[in-house]
Design a protein around this motif. Structure first.
Motif, mmCIF file in Angstrom:
data_model
loop_
_atom_site.group_PDB
_atom_site.id
_atom_site.type_symbol
_atom_site.label_atom_id
_atom_site.label_comp_id
_atom_site.label_asym_id
_atom_site.label_seq_id
_atom_site.Cartn_x
_atom_site.Cartn_y
_atom_site.Cartn_z
ATOM 1 N N LEU A 155 0.838 -1.208 0.000
ATOM 2 C CA LEU A 155 0.000 0.000 0.000
ATOM 3 C C LEU A 155 0.868 1.252 0.000
ATOM 4 N N LEU A 156 1.949 1.187 0.761
ATOM 5 C CA LEU A 156 2.893 2.298 0.796
ATOM 6 C C LEU A 156 3.455 2.539 -0.601
ATOM 7 N N SER A 157 3.794 1.422 -1.257
ATOM 8 C CA SER A 157 4.359 1.484 -2.596
ATOM 9 C C SER A 157 3.343 2.060 -3.577
ATOM 10 N N VAL A 158 2.089 1.630 -3.441
ATOM 11 C CA VAL A 158 1.043 2.138 -4.333
ATOM 12 C C VAL A 158 0.885 3.637 -4.136
ATOM 13 N N LEU A 159 0.885 4.039 -2.887
ATOM 14 C CA LEU A 159 0.755 5.457 -2.566
ATOM 15 C C LEU A 159 1.894 6.251 -3.228
ATOM 16 N N GLY A 160 3.131 5.765 -2.993
ATOM 17 C CA GLY A 160 4.295 6.445 -3.540
ATOM 18 C C GLY A 160 4.289 6.413 -5.055
ATOM 19 N N THR A 161 3.919 5.258 -5.637
ATOM 20 C CA THR A 161 3.928 5.128 -7.090
ATOM 21 C C THR A 161 2.916 6.070 -7.726
ATOM 22 N N ALA A 162 1.718 6.148 -7.113
ATOM 23 C CA ALA A 162 0.692 7.034 -7.660
ATOM 24 C C ALA A 162 1.210 8.466 -7.684
ATOM 25 N N LEU A 163 1.830 8.843 -6.585
ATOM 26 C CA LEU A 163 2.395 10.191 -6.491
ATOM 27 C C LEU A 163 3.496 10.364 -7.535
ATOM 28 N N GLY A 164 4.341 9.321 -7.659
ATOM 29 C CA GLY A 164 5.452 9.364 -8.604
ATOM 30 C C GLY A 164 4.971 9.502 -10.041
ATOM 31 N N VAL A 165 3.915 8.767 -10.393
ATOM 32 C CA VAL A 165 3.385 8.841 -11.757
ATOM 33 C C VAL A 165 2.829 10.240 -12.019
ATOM 34 N N ALA A 166 2.151 10.792 -11.008
ATOM 35 C CA ALA A 166 1.620 12.146 -11.166
ATOM 36 C C ALA A 166 2.764 13.118 -11.435
ATOM 37 N N ILE A 167 3.861 12.958 -10.673
ATOM 38 C CA ILE A 167 5.021 13.829 -10.881
ATOM 39 C C ILE A 167 5.591 13.614 -12.280
ATOM 40 N N ALA A 168 5.635 12.332 -12.704
ATOM 41 C CA ALA A 168 6.187 12.027 -14.032
ATOM 42 C C ALA A 168 5.368 12.696 -15.134
ATOM 43 N N PHE A 169 4.035 12.687 -14.977
ATOM 44 C CA PHE A 169 3.189 13.344 -15.978
ATOM 45 C C PHE A 169 3.560 14.824 -16.086
ATOM 46 N N VAL A 170 3.741 15.458 -14.935
ATOM 47 C CA VAL A 170 4.098 16.877 -14.929
ATOM 48 C C VAL A 170 5.494 17.065 -15.525
ATOM 49 N N LEU A 171 6.445 16.217 -15.065
ATOM 50 C CA LEU A 171 7.837 16.373 -15.512
ATOM 51 C C LEU A 171 7.973 16.231 -17.021
ATOM 52 N N THR A 172 7.271 15.223 -17.597
ATOM 53 C CA THR A 172 7.420 15.019 -19.038
ATOM 54 C C THR A 172 6.897 16.237 -19.799
ATOM 55 N N ARG A 173 5.857 16.884 -19.246
ATOM 56 C CA ARG A 173 5.355 18.074 -19.915
ATOM 57 C C ARG A 173 6.293 19.260 -19.727
ATOM 58 N N VAL A 174 6.901 19.321 -18.531
ATOM 59 C CA VAL A 174 7.852 20.407 -18.277
ATOM 60 C C VAL A 174 9.063 20.255 -19.194
ATOM 61 N N LEU A 175 9.513 19.005 -19.381
ATOM 62 C CA LEU A 175 10.683 18.762 -20.225
ATOM 63 C C LEU A 175 10.462 19.294 -21.635
ATOM 64 N N VAL A 176 9.225 19.134 -22.135
ATOM 65 C CA VAL A 176 8.935 19.585 -23.496
ATOM 66 C C VAL A 176 9.132 21.090 -23.616
ATOM 67 N N THR A 177 8.870 21.820 -22.523
ATOM 68 C CA THR A 177 8.998 23.278 -22.603
ATOM 69 C C THR A 177 10.445 23.707 -22.800
ATOM 70 N N PHE A 178 11.403 22.793 -22.555
ATOM 71 C CA PHE A 178 12.802 23.142 -22.798
ATOM 72 C C PHE A 178 13.131 23.089 -24.289
ATOM 73 N N ILE A 179 12.276 22.384 -25.037
ATOM 74 C CA ILE A 179 12.462 22.330 -26.482
ATOM 75 C C ILE A 179 11.781 23.566 -27.053
ATOM 76 N N PRO A 180 12.450 24.289 -27.948
ATOM 77 C CA PRO A 180 11.821 25.508 -28.485
ATOM 78 C C PRO A 180 10.448 25.190 -29.091
ATOM 79 N N ALA A 181 9.488 26.103 -28.914
ATOM 80 C CA ALA A 181 8.118 25.862 -29.360
ATOM 81 C C ALA A 181 8.065 25.602 -30.866
ATOM 82 N N GLU A 182 8.988 26.222 -31.618
ATOM 83 C CA GLU A 182 8.943 26.087 -33.082
ATOM 84 C C GLU A 182 9.271 24.656 -33.508
ATOM 85 N N ALA A 183 9.866 23.884 -32.618
ATOM 86 C CA ALA A 183 10.192 22.507 -32.984
ATOM 87 C C ALA A 183 8.920 21.670 -33.072
ATOM 88 N N ASP A 184 7.794 22.227 -32.579
ATOM 89 C CA ASP A 184 6.503 21.565 -32.722
ATOM 90 C C ASP A 184 6.424 20.231 -32.028
#
Lengths: 897, 114
Positions: free
Chosen positions: A426-455
């Motif tokens: 249960l602890l792992s599920v709790l942490g994993t759920a939180l981790g996946v949520a962070i990953a969703f945010v991080l992957t979107r943040v990473l894209v912002t480092f690529i110039p917008a014109e790269a589409d």
């Protein structure tokens, strides 16, 4: 209901089964034997009763069987019923246990929120790092190109991973029967102009017939182009816009379909807009405008036959055809093609491949980098798991009494292990759920480092089903990693000492010390690798590349894109270079095919005179550049011998070249290179005379080992796409307008070029190193933080347990400083052990990385000691707060506890 | 089986077993014998059918099985009623009697339906 008690003599009461026999059932219940016994009892009882009535034994047996009916049938029915019941009750029991355990676990989480928070956050950090990196790996290596029924799509390469020429692709497409379509895509750039607006540079893809239908690409608006290439080229060229370009440039205006725009200076009609999730058949390439390849001659003035190998081919397998069958057919076709022109096709082969991730040519480096980074984030997860295991061990120690009571009351060891594992899960599920949520945010943040014109779509790296599956597996694995040992330990059957709550518990301490040591070791590895990358980046920046960087300004000029014909381009280049030299602040100007250290290069083979090779494929290969007079002066590359290019080295003059020192010494060792000749492009190429020898420089990577290099004059090696390079005393912004003014007068269809300082262009070669350094740096910090938490937790717990001992020491006259030293010293012991192991591992890792490190020895005298010192410092800080608490223990209170 | 034998439907068999066991623990053979004797042979069980019913009722928690050694030193499984089984017997008995009353009322009716 009294009847039961009122009947002391049931009709057939017998002796009770001897007690010992019941224990057989503890050993193993045997329902089948039980049933046989039960039925035999019935039959024999009937038989005996009948014999007692006077029947003969044989008749009695028959009658008993008759009365009973179908014995085997009954046995089968009852067996089935029993089995069903057994299964059902097992499932019910397991479910009940699980619910019970889960409820218990949740209650215990609520009771200790600090533990729960720290443990869940540790897991979340580890999972977030892994899921994020795996999302990138997924997008870069595992995900197939989008499109309907994409599993039937295959990529076709020339040789190992090269694209096709138009001629060869058409040849295969016309003959291969395994495909429902075989299409190609060529990436490039052109100018794009709507009405009276400025022309702008857009990324383009030229695609062959049937591209959209073969790939199963949906068109969001308007229609795809398909039609016959010949009619398409005869009429007005047509174009399809990417969804992103359409949104960005036209705000999603649907009236754009049907409008005529100017592409590469030629009128073209926009006929459709792509759906949002398709970019290209080449992962990572995001064209803004797609055009039929057949329109290319009209737009660029280059014949299809002259395009060379630039078409990335994708085929859709015909239903029922396996990839291996298609590959076999291509092999057969290849050998028949080779017979038509053995000189040209002697060494060519055709290879079928999947369409997942980047193209095959990129795959090896991407996979290597992915494996490396995955390994690094796995270390972070391991450290996080060690942290949680540590917390659990500490908790188990303080729950010994509770668990001891439960064991004493008869709870089985397995039951307690299961309960503790449920808690961990249960602890792992709790942490994993939180981790996946962070990953969703991080992957979107990473894209912002690529110039917008790269589409690059913001969802490009977002976790998909494969990533979630990976994360689920990780969740279970982490549970076992951090939960199993503490659970087994906690349920170890030493009940009595547990109940007395006075066990020495050296085991726990040693184990927790081991975990801290492990964390420290992994942390050292991560920090060391991260520091090596950072130092490597630093030294790359400081290296002298062998040419002038400061004050040099780059301006790409693509006349092809602007629709300037081949024949006039040379004159345009010459005029531009001439006029630019007159701009204020410009000291010298030159044109080059590419800038060194900017991520692109050109390669060919040469056959130096006097050298004999086994075959025409065995001549040395060299990198080269095509430049104009003024190049060596502008880039500050001194000539060691001979002369630079002159205006007299024209198209009709004898062919000349300048080589670098390495080429000179390799091809003509011990001789003077000037005046020597070589065949350009291989044994059949034209003879070129060396007129000068230039100093060596870095071409692909800062600090690389020396490469042979050849400079060719533009006048003798025509190109339409060149880079204007200026050595100017003025800066980029002050020269931009004047340059733009000048260029528009010379080439009206040219979009405003990117005017950049050469230093910025060079940043691209450092990009992988820089990205790696920042990623690893971030991971190192996270690891350090996790390790610090672990050390703090262990020390705090040790102090709490040793309160009485510390109190006695204080009462016996130990000073505060002495106690402080003792506690900090104790907590540092496992850190030292971890450091020793970690440093050894880090040395190995560093040696393994020596090939990707520049300008720094893997056994750098600064990195490892600095890393060790950092970890020690952090450990001291982490253990200091609990140690202070220990040293201020009041002996009277402590001993009364 | 003779024509005049009462056909035993599942529910009836259950109620007979429950009632029989209310006298005390018995094995399957004793249950069959008891039923035959009490009904004067009008109800002749197909004895094999007893066992699926016994096991099913044991799974449901109405009966409890216990292994004993019979007089002939054979392992014999004796069933007894549990608390659940006893209340089930009470409930089933009441239901059965209501059914009998209702069916009898119909069969003994003297007036024609209106």
């Amino acid at each position: 209901m009294n009847a039961r008690w009122a009947s002391p003599n049931p009709p057939s009461s017998g002796d009770r089964e001897p007690k010992w026999r019941r224990y057989l059932r503890f050993y193993r219940a045997n329902p089948a034997a039980d049933l046989d016994d039960e039925l035999r009892d019935h039959l024999e009882s009937t038989e005996e009763a009948l014999v007692a009535q006077g029947m003969s034994p044989g008749a009695a047996r028959e009658e008993a069987a008759r009365r009973f009916g179908d014995v085997d049938g009954v046995r089968r029915t009852v067996q089935r019923l029993d089995l069903q019941h057994l299964r059902r009750s097992r499932v019910a029991e397991a479910r009940e246990t699980l619910v019970q355990d889960a409820r218990f676990a949740l209650r215990s989480f609520v009771r200790s929120p600090a533990f729960t928070l720290v443990a869940a956050l540790s897991i979340a950090v580890g999972v977030a790092a892994n899921s994020t990196v795996f999302s990138l790996v997924n997008a870069a290596l595992l995900r197939p190109i989008p499109g309907a029924n994409a599993t039937r799509l295959v990529r076709v390469y020339v040789n190992h991973h090269s694209p096709f020429s138009w001629r060869d692709l058409s040849w295969f497409r016309d003959r291969a029967k395994s495909f429902d379509g075989l299409v190609g895509e060529r990436s490039g750039a052109m100018s794009f102009q709507l009405g009276a607006n400025h022309a702008e540079r857009v990324r383009t893809s030229l695609v062959t017939n049937g591209f959209f239908t073969t790939l199963g690409v949906p068109i969001a608006l308007g229609r795809p182009f398909g039609g016959d290439e010949r009619t398409a080229s005869a009429s007005l060229p047509v174009a399809v816009l990417s969804h992103q370009f359409w949104m960005r440039r036209f705000g999603g205006d649907s009236s754009i379909v049907g409008r005529t725009v100017s592409i590469a200076g030629q009128p073209a009609t926009i006929v459709g807009v792509l759906g949002a999730d398709f970019h290209s058949s080449v992962i990572g390439w995001t064209p803004e405008v797609l055009l039929p390849l057949a329109a290319a001659p009209a737009l660029t003035g280059t014949k299809l036959e002259d395009f060379g190998g630039s078409l990335y081919a994708t085929g859709r397998l015909r239903p029922g055809v396996r990839a291996s069958e298609a590959a076999a057919e291509l092999d057969v076709l290849m050998s028949s093609l080779a017979r038509t022109d053995s000189a040209r096709y002697e060494r060519m082969s055709v290879r079928l491949d999947h369409t997942r991730g980047v193209n095959a040519e990129m795959r090896t480096p991407v996979a290597a980098a992915s494996a490396f980074v995955m390994g690094m984030v796995a270390l972070v997860l391991l450290i996080a798991c060690a942290n949680v295991a540590n917390l659990l061990l500490g908790r188990a120690a303080s729950r010994q009494t509770e668990i001891g009571v439960r064991l004493a009351l008869g709870a089985s060891r397995a039951r307690i292990v299961r309960q503790l594992l449920t808690e961990s899960f249960l602890l792992s599920v709790l942490g994993t759920a939180l981790g996946v949520a962070i990953a969703f945010v991080l992957t979107r943040v990473l894209v912002t480092f690529i110039p917008a014109e790269a589409d690059i779509d913001s969802a490009f790296f977002a976790p998909d089903r494969r990533v979630l599956l990976f994360t689920g597996v990780m969740c279970i694995a982490t549970t076992l990693l951090f939960g199993l040992v503490p659970a087994l330990r906690a349920a170890s059957p030493r009940v009595v000492p547990m109940l007395k709550a006075e066990a020495p518990r050296f085991g726990v301490r040693r184990r927790r010390g081991g975990l801290v040591a492990g964390q420290a070791a992994l942390c050292v590895v991560l920090l060391a690798v991260a520091s090596l990358f950072l130092r490597s980046l630093q030294s790359m920046r400081g290296l002298d590349p062998g040419f002038r960087v400061s004050g040099v300004i780059d301006v790409p000029l693509d006349l092809d894109m602007a629709g300037v014909s081949d024949t006039t381009s040379m004159a345009v280049f010459a005029r531009v270079q001439q006029r630019v030299r007159g701009l204020p602040g410009v000291r010298s100007a030159t044109l080059a095919a590419h800038a060194p250290l900017s991520g692109s290069n050109m390669e060919t083979s040469v056959a130096p005179e006097g050298m004999t090779a086994a075959s025409r494929f065995d001549y040395p290969s060299t990198y080269f550049n095509v430049v104009t007079p003024g190049y060596f002066e502008t880039l500050g590359i001194p000539l060691r011998a001979g002369r630079p290019f002159l205006d007299t080295d024209g198209a009709s003059a004898p062919r000349v070249a300048v080589v670098n020192e390495t080429a000179a010494s390799r091809w003509w060792p011990g001789q003077q290179a000037t005046g020597k000749r070589f065949r350009w492009g291989g044994a059949e190429g034209p003879l070129v005379e060396v007129v000068g020898v230039a100093r060596d420089a870095d071409y692909n990577m800062p600090g690389e080992s020396r490469n042979a290099f050849v400079y060719m004059p533009l006048a003798q090696e025509r190109r339409t796409e060149m880079l204007l390079q200026l050595h100017a005393s003025s800066n980029v912004s002050s020269i931009r307008d004047a340059l733009w003014e000048l260029l528009r007068e010379e080439v009206p269809a040219l979009p405003p070029p990117a005017v950049t300082a050469m230093r910025e262009d060079m940043a691209i070669t450092l990009l992988p190193v820089r990205a790696g350094a920042s990623l690893l740096g971030a991971l190192g910090l996270v690891a350090l933080l996790l390790a610090a938490t672990g050390i703090y937790g262990v020390t705090a717990h040790a102090v709490a347990r040793r309160t009485r001992e510390i109190g006695i020491r204080a009462a016996l006259g130990a000073g505060r400083a002495q106690l402080l030293r003792m506690v900090v010293g104790d907590s540092l012991r496992p850190v030292f052990a971890g450091l020793a192991v970690g440093l050894a591992l880090a040395l190995l890792a560093a040696l393994g990385l020596s090939r990707v490190l520049y300008g720094i020895h893997p056994l750098d005298p600064v990195v490892l000691p600095a890393v060790a010192l950092t970890l020690l410092l952090v450990s001291v800080v982490a253990s200091f707060a609990p140690a202070r608490r220990a040293s201020s223990v009041d002996p009277v209170i402590a001993m009364r506890e | 089986m003779a024509d005049n034998d009462i056909e035993l439907i599942q529910g009836t068999l259950n109620i007979l077993i429950l009632k029989t066991l209310s006298w005390g623990p018995m094995n399957g053979f004793a249950i069959a014998q008891w039923v035959r004797q009490t009904t004067n042979g009008d109800v002749e069980l197909e004895e094999g059918a007893l066992y699926p019913a016994l096991h099913r009722m044991e799974h449901r928690g109405w009966l409890e099985g216990e292994w004993r050694l019979s007089e002939k030193k054979r392992r014999a499984k004796f069933y007894s009623l549990t608390a659940d089984g006893r209340s089930m017997l009470a409930a089933r008995t009441e239901g059965w009697e209501r059914l009998v009353r209702a069916v009898s009322a119909v069969l003994q009716a003297t007036a024609r339906p209106a």
